[in-house]
Design a protein around this motif. Sequence first.
Motif, short mmCIF file in Angstrom:
data_model
loop_
_atom_site.label_atom_id
_atom_site.label_comp_id
_atom_site.label_asym_id
_atom_site.label_seq_id
_atom_site.Cartn_x
_atom_site.Cartn_y
_atom_site.Cartn_z
N LEU A 484 21.46 -11.75 22.59
CA LEU A 484 21.75 -13.17 22.38
C LEU A 484 22.49 -13.72 23.60
O LEU A 484 23.72 -13.65 23.68
CB LEU A 484 22.57 -13.35 21.10
CG LEU A 484 21.82 -13.06 19.80
CD1 LEU A 484 22.78 -12.95 18.63
CD2 LEU A 484 20.76 -14.12 19.53
N ASP A 490 18.08 -20.95 23.58
CA ASP A 490 19.06 -20.18 22.82
C ASP A 490 18.53 -19.89 21.42
O ASP A 490 18.05 -20.79 20.72
CB ASP A 490 20.36 -21.00 22.72
CG ASP A 490 21.56 -20.17 22.30
OD1 ASP A 490 21.38 -19.23 21.50
OD2 ASP A 490 22.68 -20.47 22.75
N ASP A 492 20.27 -19.05 18.89
CA ASP A 492 21.21 -19.56 17.89
C ASP A 492 20.95 -21.06 17.75
O ASP A 492 21.52 -21.88 18.46
CB ASP A 492 22.65 -19.29 18.33
CG ASP A 492 23.66 -19.67 17.26
OD1 ASP A 492 23.28 -20.37 16.29
OD2 ASP A 492 24.83 -19.27 17.38
N ARG A 495 23.60 -23.85 17.69
CA ARG A 495 24.32 -24.26 18.91
C ARG A 495 23.57 -25.31 19.71
O ARG A 495 24.12 -25.86 20.66
CB ARG A 495 24.56 -23.03 19.81
CG ARG A 495 25.48 -22.01 19.19
CD ARG A 495 25.95 -20.97 20.17
NE ARG A 495 24.92 -20.24 20.88
CZ ARG A 495 25.09 -19.05 21.43
NH1 ARG A 495 26.26 -18.45 21.32
NH2 ARG A 495 24.11 -18.44 22.06
#
Length: 527
Positions: A484, A490, A492, A495
């Motif tokens: 990650l 990204d 995630d 975020r």
Amino acid sequence: MKHTLKNFYKCKSLCLLAILFITGCGKKSDQKNKELPRVAIAGLGIESSTFSPAKSTEEAFHALHGEDVYSYFSFLNADSLVRKQAEYFPAVKGHALPGGIVTKEAYESLMAKTLESLRANLPYDGLFFDIHGAMSVEGLDDPEGDMLKQIREIVGYDCVISTCMDLHGNVSERLAQNTDLITCYRLAPHEDAMESKRRALTNLLERLKNGKGKPAYKAWIPVPILLPGEKTSTRIEPGKSLYAKVAPIAAKEGIIDAAIWVGYAWADEPRNHAVVMVTGDDKEKVKTSAESLANSFWEVRNEFEFVAPTEPFETALQMAIESDKKPFMMSDMGDNPTAGGAGDVTWTLNELLKKETFKKQEGKSLIYASIPGPKLIEQVLKLGIGTIVKAPVGAEVDNRFAPPILLEGTIKAIREGDKHAEVEVVVEVGNISVIVTKKRKPYHYERDFTQLGLNPREADIVVVKIGYLVPELYNMRGDWVMALTPGGVDQDLYRLGYKRIKRPMFPLDSNMIDVDLSVRWIPTSSK
């Protein structure tokens, strides 16, 4: 005598009829065989991350024009059966590496060339429209829908259009309305890409041949799910079983094709979400099939997980260092150029260069693929193999997470002429072999490494700027972890800071209820 003359004239007439039949019908038959459908070919494909500062220009598409378009499609070589079933008129076919948002200038230029080429050979019975489906353009929502609307204004609404897409594309209502037949890949990684393109074209040819033309019904169901490809691979469950349901439905009598689009997670536009579409002539079968696929997708939404172990960078690196399996593959996911990352984020490489284990003679060996560094390349071409180079690399496009690295090491290899990288070099820094390119390039194949004198199978660790491993790297791996890391793609999603996608959306809004997965009937393409 009368009977003799009568028989003579009767025989003569039969002979004349036979001659007329043979010659006349023969000509008619030849003419009929030559009346092949007129089919145009066009399309532009790219994944564009709106979360990356990079911009994609016209040259990134490596656009093919006219006869050169055939070289892109393996099933359209001169001797192929598909090639012989129509008279083709290739316009413009461009396919870019995933990247940043496409400039308005590039889009308008490519579209102008496409439309001009299509005008030159009117009329058409059909058009094979080959796109990715996740293009973003400066100042324009839904570029593929806009593209097809402009094309419709040229080719007209009698022309039957068949569209093929990546399953990570997005299908807006406008795109769905202006196409007639539509399909997408059924595998991720996309080992069936060319097979899917061929299916889209053969569906078109069949509908032109049997005279049925446009489907009677097009079912479109938006599914409020937005997940990265690394969580929806068809290698593992639930994606494997979900996508296994598509082909049997497409094979039903009364259905032409069926498809599930995961959508593209790294663009912030209202059309970015999953979609199910089914086309056909049997309304009830089209409806029940589309709703069945949509509900099947929704029911397994909580079961999607990353296709490989996924860890923060430090944990992932420690796993690689401690492993005795070669090569230990590590995905530097946040700046993956195959998903739309800029490809020049230096954060991960900077962390690797700090590690003492890669500075010791007995330490583990590591290959890093790759980082753009045009300034270093310029110096390398002057210095040559075996010399020391010291120059900045990376972070010319995306410097949000780390600045350029002043890379110093021994030049071990130089290779020129690559389609994407243009120039590739290997710079050895301790036990790390850093592949530096003039322009960004993803490394998918063993030959990408061996042609630079590197043996990835013997390396302890291979770090690639990629998400899920493509088949060749996957089959080569001793072990694998996805790290990650930061960047324009990204993993995630929380975020990223979405502002424009439709909400609620899973998994961002995980407690969603009362989801409407009923069919939306898309009208037949018309003015």
